[in-house]
Scaffold this motif. Sequence first.
Motif, mmCIF file in Angstrom:
data_model
loop_
_atom_site.group_PDB
_atom_site.id
_atom_site.type_symbol
_atom_site.label_atom_id
_atom_site.label_comp_id
_atom_site.label_asym_id
_atom_site.label_seq_id
_atom_site.Cartn_x
_atom_site.Cartn_y
_atom_site.Cartn_z
ATOM 1 N N GLY A 69 3.468 6.005 -3.960
ATOM 2 C CA GLY A 69 4.459 5.897 -5.020
ATOM 3 C C GLY A 69 5.860 5.537 -4.567
ATOM 4 O O GLY A 69 6.821 5.772 -5.306
ATOM 5 N N PHE A 70 5.999 4.980 -3.337
ATOM 6 C CA PHE A 70 7.317 4.522 -2.924
ATOM 7 C C PHE A 70 7.795 3.452 -3.899
ATOM 8 O O PHE A 70 6.997 2.710 -4.484
ATOM 9 N N SER A 97 8.085 -1.724 -1.113
ATOM 10 C CA SER A 97 7.012 -1.885 -0.130
ATOM 11 C C SER A 97 7.471 -1.501 1.269
ATOM 12 O O SER A 97 6.656 -1.389 2.183
ATOM 13 N N GLU A 98 8.776 -1.282 1.446
ATOM 14 C CA GLU A 98 9.330 -0.850 2.732
ATOM 15 C C GLU A 98 9.857 0.575 2.573
ATOM 16 O O GLU A 98 10.951 0.783 2.061
ATOM 17 N N PRO A 99 9.115 1.577 3.002
ATOM 18 C CA PRO A 99 9.488 2.979 2.739
ATOM 19 C C PRO A 99 10.785 3.427 3.394
ATOM 20 O O PRO A 99 11.399 4.392 2.936
ATOM 21 N N PRO A 143 7.097 8.805 -9.656
ATOM 22 C CA PRO A 143 7.058 8.216 -8.310
ATOM 23 C C PRO A 143 6.955 9.333 -7.259
ATOM 24 O O PRO A 143 7.932 10.028 -6.994
ATOM 25 N N LEU A 144 5.794 9.500 -6.667
ATOM 26 C CA LEU A 144 5.514 10.663 -5.839
ATOM 27 C C LEU A 144 6.460 10.796 -4.648
ATOM 28 O O LEU A 144 7.114 11.833 -4.473
ATOM 29 N N ALA A 145 6.522 9.782 -3.790
ATOM 30 C CA ALA A 145 7.342 9.890 -2.581
ATOM 31 C C ALA A 145 8.825 10.107 -2.904
ATOM 32 O O ALA A 145 9.452 11.015 -2.328
ATOM 33 N N PRO A 146 9.433 9.329 -3.806
ATOM 34 C CA PRO A 146 10.830 9.607 -4.152
ATOM 35 C C PRO A 146 11.028 11.001 -4.738
ATOM 36 O O PRO A 146 12.067 11.629 -4.511
ATOM 37 N N LEU A 151 0.821 -1.204 0.000
ATOM 38 C CA LEU A 151 0.000 0.000 0.000
ATOM 39 C C LEU A 151 0.864 1.267 0.000
ATOM 40 O O LEU A 151 0.418 2.319 -0.476
ATOM 41 N N TRP A 152 2.080 1.200 0.535
ATOM 42 C CA TRP A 152 2.996 2.343 0.459
ATOM 43 C C TRP A 152 3.299 2.675 -1.006
ATOM 44 O O TRP A 152 3.369 3.842 -1.384
#
Length: 279
Positions: free
Chosen positions: A119-120, A123-125, A179-182, A113-114
């Motif tokens: 967008g991580f 799966s492990e942020p 990729p949003l988070a990165p 879900l991350w």
Amino acid sequence: STIKIHPSVMGLVNSTLDVICDSLGLTEAPTRLPTASELCVLGDLRKGLNRKLSADNPDDLRLLTELWNLAVVPHVISRQDSRHTGSENESMGKWEKNQRIRDSAEFSLSSELWRTYLGFQRSEPLSDFRGGGRLSAEAILYFSKSPRGKQLQAKCLRRRASAIAAAGGNSDDTYDSYPLAPAIINMVRHVASLLNVCDAYGRDTEFCAGSLYDLAKSQDSFFECVIDGMEIIDDQFLLVNGGYMAFPEVQKRSYTVLREFLLLRCEPESEQSNNNTWE
């Protein structure tokens, strides 16, 4: 693979930037040393950038749990709600239904879900946060609370949903967006480098004379600059009609636009008035 962006589009972007820089006189912006209060903010930003997130740190877990509840769980509820039939909705109260979904989306440091909703890349942020330390996690949390940030996240999710639908709904790995988070983590490092908190490689630098220290009034003002940068990335992404593979080039050009935008913001009011006067 090679990123192919139509030359006319990139030529237009470059020429427009040149005209803006020349007309505003931003190539030789005045510089100064940071004030005592700004140094305190810059020092805190540097500490946050260098502080690694840890699964063993209760404060870090609380931060990530809050981020999960803000930026993941609501989208899980919305998605599951759209899948229920009318009879299921009628037989189950809203609170009971949402609670059941929340239980199924219980916080985890390792969950797909991350990737799906933020967008991580994994799966492990925690692995993604290595590039920006705790400061980048705080920036994404701030982003998730901000109306502007929520709007950008929604845009990315809509693009992803459209791509999956176009692929027949068979692949959850289809991602026709950046990729949003990165991207936020990289933007944190870029804005930090503009303020001499670090260099382009994330290494500590001296707080020498600079042009953008007016933006170091508080940590929140720093985060607002990060969101400014993310809005520029989103606009540039649409401008070139890019896919996932076009993102590195989009990101690079967005950094140039952001710097000029921030220089204009820090320009003295008298000079801004002159630049905005039509003859």
